[in-house]
Design a protein around this motif. Structure first.
Motif, PDB file in Angstrom:
ATOM      1  N   GLY A  60       1.006  -1.369   0.139  1.00 54.90           N
ATOM      2  CA  GLY A  60       0.092   0.110  -0.478  1.00 54.90           C
ATOM      3  C   GLY A  60       1.180   1.134  -0.223  1.00 54.90           C
ATOM      4  N   SER A  61       0.467   2.336  -0.182  1.00 54.00           N
ATOM      5  CA  SER A  61       0.698   3.480  -0.256  1.00 54.00           C
ATOM      6  C   SER A  61       1.638   4.800   1.236  1.00 54.00           C
ATOM      7  CB  SER A  61      -0.348   4.656  -0.295  1.00 54.00           C
ATOM      8  OG  SER A  61      -0.175   4.288  -1.647  1.00 54.00           O
ATOM      9  N   THR A  62       0.783   3.382   2.076  1.00 53.61           N
ATOM     10  CA  THR A  62       1.125   4.338   3.764  1.00 53.61           C
ATOM     11  C   THR A  62       2.681   4.104   4.041  1.00 53.61           C
ATOM     12  OG1 THR A  62      -0.861   4.095   4.309  1.00 53.61           O
ATOM     13  CG2 THR A  62       0.665   4.166   5.799  1.00 53.61           C
ATOM     14  N   PRO A  63       3.150   2.641   3.762  1.00 53.07           N
ATOM     15  CA  PRO A  63       4.863   2.163   4.607  1.00 53.07           C
ATOM     16  C   PRO A  63       5.423   2.733   3.868  1.00 53.07           C
ATOM     17  CG  PRO A  63       3.639   0.270   3.246  1.00 53.07           C
ATOM     18  CD  PRO A  63       2.568   1.809   3.196  1.00 53.07           C
ATOM     19  N   GLN A  98       6.802 -11.283   3.300  1.00 50.14           N
ATOM     20  CA  GLN A  98       5.638 -10.839   3.770  1.00 50.14           C
ATOM     21  C   GLN A  98       3.829 -10.432   4.504  1.00 50.14           C
ATOM     22  OE1 GLN A  98       5.693 -11.927  -1.467  1.00 50.14           O
ATOM     23  NE2 GLN A  98       3.941 -10.859  -1.362  1.00 50.14           N
ATOM     24  N   LEU A  99       3.204 -10.024   3.870  1.00 54.34           N
ATOM     25  CA  LEU A  99       2.146 -10.227   5.135  1.00 54.34           C
ATOM     26  C   LEU A  99       0.708 -10.521   4.029  1.00 54.34           C
ATOM     27  CD1 LEU A  99       0.225  -8.776   7.081  1.00 54.34           C
ATOM     28  CD2 LEU A  99       0.243  -6.455   6.132  1.00 54.34           C
ATOM     29  N   ASP A 100       0.814 -10.225   2.800  1.00 54.23           N
ATOM     30  CA  ASP A 100      -0.747 -10.643   1.597  1.00 54.23           C
ATOM     31  C   ASP A 100      -0.157 -10.740   0.935  1.00 54.23           C
ATOM     32  OD1 ASP A 100      -0.277  -8.244   1.606  1.00 54.23           O
ATOM     33  OD2 ASP A 100      -2.001  -7.601   2.779  1.00 54.23           O
ATOM     34  N   GLU A 101      -1.148 -11.648  -0.216  1.00 52.90           N
ATOM     35  CA  GLU A 101      -0.687 -11.732  -1.633  1.00 52.90           C
ATOM     36  C   GLU A 101      -1.775 -11.766  -2.484  1.00 52.90           C
ATOM     37  OE1 GLU A 101       1.306 -10.866  -4.237  1.00 52.90           O
ATOM     38  OE2 GLU A 101       2.487 -11.731  -3.890  1.00 52.90           O
ATOM     39  N   GLY A 117      -0.338  -1.488   7.507  1.00 53.51           N
ATOM     40  CA  GLY A 117      -1.087  -0.840   7.354  1.00 53.51           C
ATOM     41  C   GLY A 117      -2.272  -0.794   7.930  1.00 53.51           C
ATOM     42  N   ILE A 118      -3.537   0.032   7.350  1.00 50.54           N
ATOM     43  CA  ILE A 118      -4.861  -0.688   8.356  1.00 50.54           C
ATOM     44  C   ILE A 118      -6.085   0.101   6.878  1.00 50.54           C
ATOM     45  CG2 ILE A 118      -4.887   1.955   9.169  1.00 50.54           C
ATOM     46  CD1 ILE A 118      -6.967   0.427  11.151  1.00 50.54           C
ATOM     47  N   GLY A 119      -7.040  -0.305   6.415  1.00 50.34           N
ATOM     48  CA  GLY A 119      -8.123  -0.436   5.850  1.00 50.34           C
ATOM     49  C   GLY A 119      -8.715   0.895   5.876  1.00 50.34           C
ATOM     50  N   GLY A 147      -3.126  -6.323   7.114  1.00 49.43           N
ATOM     51  CA  GLY A 147      -3.089  -7.492   5.654  1.00 49.43           C
ATOM     52  C   GLY A 147      -4.607  -7.944   4.951  1.00 49.43           C
ATOM     53  N   PHE A 148      -4.688  -8.472   4.666  1.00 47.81           N
ATOM     54  CA  PHE A 148      -6.631  -8.450   3.512  1.00 47.81           C
ATOM     55  C   PHE A 148      -7.501  -9.350   5.081  1.00 47.81           C
ATOM     56  CE2 PHE A 148      -4.262  -8.554  -0.571  1.00 47.81           C
ATOM     57  CZ  PHE A 148      -5.034  -6.455  -0.214  1.00 47.81           C
ATOM     58  N   ASN A 149      -6.968  -9.325   5.692  1.00 49.29           N
ATOM     59  CA  ASN A 149      -7.884  -9.769   6.748  1.00 49.29           C
ATOM     60  C   ASN A 149      -8.948  -9.129   7.002  1.00 49.29           C
ATOM     61  OD1 ASN A 149      -7.026 -12.242   7.764  1.00 49.29           O
ATOM     62  ND2 ASN A 149      -5.267 -10.321   8.440  1.00 49.29           N
ATOM     63  N   GLN A 176     -15.044  -1.801  -0.879  1.00 52.54           N
ATOM     64  CA  GLN A 176     -14.898  -0.921  -0.844  1.00 52.54           C
ATOM     65  C   GLN A 176     -13.369  -1.398  -0.765  1.00 52.54           C
ATOM     66  OE1 GLN A 176     -15.975   0.407   3.589  1.00 52.54           O
ATOM     67  NE2 GLN A 176     -14.392   1.477   3.692  1.00 52.54           N
ATOM     68  N   THR A 177     -12.392  -2.376  -0.510  1.00 48.60           N
ATOM     69  CA  THR A 177     -11.804  -2.675  -0.704  1.00 48.60           C
ATOM     70  C   THR A 177     -10.648  -2.524  -2.266  1.00 48.60           C
ATOM     71  OG1 THR A 177     -10.870  -3.787   1.412  1.00 48.60           O
ATOM     72  CG2 THR A 177      -9.401  -4.324  -0.076  1.00 48.60           C
ATOM     73  N   ARG A 178     -11.594  -3.734  -2.705  1.00 50.58           N
ATOM     74  CA  ARG A 178     -11.615  -3.359  -4.386  1.00 50.58           C
ATOM     75  C   ARG A 178     -11.460  -2.602  -5.029  1.00 50.58           C
ATOM     76  NH1 ARG A 178     -14.046  -6.100  -7.258  1.00 50.58           N
ATOM     77  NH2 ARG A 178     -12.960  -6.637  -9.260  1.00 50.58           N
ATOM     78  N   ASP A 194     -10.475   0.997  -2.844  1.00 52.34           N
ATOM     79  CA  ASP A 194      -9.790   1.408  -2.534  1.00 52.34           C
ATOM     80  C   ASP A 194      -8.211   1.003  -3.049  1.00 52.34           C
ATOM     81  OD1 ASP A 194     -11.189   2.716  -0.961  1.00 52.34           O
ATOM     82  OD2 ASP A 194     -10.666   0.903   1.422  1.00 52.34           O
ATOM     83  N   ASN A 195      -8.209  -0.488  -3.499  1.00 57.75           N
ATOM     84  CA  ASN A 195      -6.568  -0.763  -4.300  1.00 57.75           C
ATOM     85  C   ASN A 195      -7.050  -0.711  -5.762  1.00 57.75           C
ATOM     86  OD1 ASN A 195      -6.056  -1.189  -1.970  1.00 57.75           O
ATOM     87  ND2 ASN A 195      -5.566  -3.315  -2.176  1.00 57.75           N
ATOM     88  N   ALA A 196      -8.043   0.077  -6.359  1.00 57.05           N
ATOM     89  CA  ALA A 196      -8.097  -0.276  -7.694  1.00 57.05           C
ATOM     90  C   ALA A 196      -6.913   1.199  -8.750  1.00 57.05           C
ATOM     91  CB  ALA A 196      -9.262   0.430  -8.208  1.00 57.05           C
ATOM     92  N   GLY A 241      -8.665   9.505   5.907  1.00 55.66           N
ATOM     93  CA  GLY A 241      -9.689   8.665   5.476  1.00 55.66           C
ATOM     94  C   GLY A 241      -9.675   7.987   6.477  1.00 55.66           C
ATOM     95  N   LYS A 242      -8.254   7.550   6.918  1.00 54.18           N
ATOM     96  CA  LYS A 242      -8.073   6.114   8.054  1.00 54.18           C
ATOM     97  C   LYS A 242      -9.126   6.607   9.645  1.00 54.18           C
ATOM     98  CE  LYS A 242      -5.634   3.517   4.741  1.00 54.18           C
ATOM     99  NZ  LYS A 242      -4.864   3.692   4.654  1.00 54.18           N
ATOM    100  N   ALA A 243      -8.842   8.142   9.522  1.00 57.26           N
ATOM    101  CA  ALA A 243      -9.042   8.095  11.035  1.00 57.26           C
ATOM    102  C   ALA A 243     -10.859   8.086  11.794  1.00 57.26           C
ATOM    103  CB  ALA A 243      -9.758  10.136  11.010  1.00 57.26           C
TER     104      ALA A 243
END
Ligand code: GLP
Length: 260
Positions: free
Chosen positions: A37-40, A65-68, A132-134, A140-142, A160-162, A164-166, A201-203
């Motif tokens: 993601g962008s945050t880290p 890696q955390l996820d894939e 990070g946090i969605g 991760g992707f939990n 929503q996650t798809r 966000d990641n588009a 957006g993460k608040a």
């Protein structure tokens, strides 16, 4: 959990990079769990700068890696394997041999998830896991309602996650529906969890995770169960925390040598 409010993303990146550098100085072959993601990105830029300046020898560090995503072709630039190699492994001057991740191209995804979970333990466990946090509170992707005891497994992304990641793909249709992610139970086994969240957006997600009840609906709230969890937020991401002043005062009173 410890909550540290920093002025901006750059300061957050620098603070966390310093904690990772301190860990590598204590334990040169530390297993570092990284997030995408962008945050880290400011963390990775600060770490790479330390290596270039000769302040840090990261040559023995191990990265996991955390996820894939599931089903992207091998070498796809947005597979998390490619992202971690590009943003972390190469800038730190490490080779692919120091890197481990779940195989998103495996014909048997379930077996690959289990193998990755086992490999993390066999490697001695993760010393520091970045998160990070969605916007929906995922880590991760939990996604919301993931079991708090879950292990590495396949998950289906929320719309929503798809969405966000588009931004990383040419269109929403190209964002995979399925992913492999370290489970929440797996993540909680890391010795130190460090979550970075920046931007307004993460608040809401941060407020629910830090000050709300521990609930599967907000996967990041599971950090409340961890004995050493640090949440680093910029002013915008901290804007909905009721205890923000208390967190500021607590961190200001902390001796500098203590780090995060
Ligand atoms: C993805 C990743 C998460 C990451 C989240 C937030 O869903 N799987 O690990 O925390 O995106 O990304 P960003 O930091 O770009 O907002």
């Amino acid at each position: 959990m410890e909550v540290v409010i920093v002025p901006d993303a750059t300061a957050g990146g620098e603070l966390i990079a310093e904690a990772m550098a301190a860990l590598m100085r204590r334990k040169p072959d530390a297993l570092l769990g990284v997030a995408t993601g962008s945050t880290p990105l400011p963390i990775y830029q600060a770490l790479a700068a330390k290596v270039r300046a000769g302040e840090l020898d990261a040559s023995r560090a191990r990265i996991c890696q955390l996820d894939e995503y599931v089903g992207l072709p091998a070498g796809h630039p947005e597979s998390y394997r490619s992202v971690v190699l590009r943003e972390v492994v190469e800038p730190l001057g490490l080779g692919e041999g120091s890197f481990m991740g779940p195989d998103g191209t495996a014909p048997d995804v379930h077996a690959a998830c289990e193998a990755y979970d086992t490999a993390l333990s066999a490697a001695g466990g993760v010393d520091l896991q970045l998160l990070g946090i969605g916007t929906d509170g995922h880590i991760g992707f939990n996604e919301p309602c993931s079991s708090l005891a879950s292990r590495t497994r396949i998950k289906t992304l929320t719309r929503q996650t798809r969405e966000d990641n588009a931004r990383f793909f040419d269109s929403l249709d190209e964002v995979p529906h399925h992913v492999m992610t370290q489970g929440i139970g797996t993540i909680l086994e890391a010795r130190h969890l460090v979550l970075l969240a920046t931007g307004e957006g993460k608040a809401d997600a941060v407020a629910h995770a830090v000050e709300g009840p521990v609930a599967a609906l907000v996967p990041a709230s599971a950090l409340q169960l961890h004995p050493h969890a640090t949440v680093v937020v910029d002013e915008a991401a901290a804007s909905k925390l009721k205890l923000a002043d208390y967190f500021r005062a607590t961190y200001a009173a902390k001796p500098e040598w203590q780090g995060i």
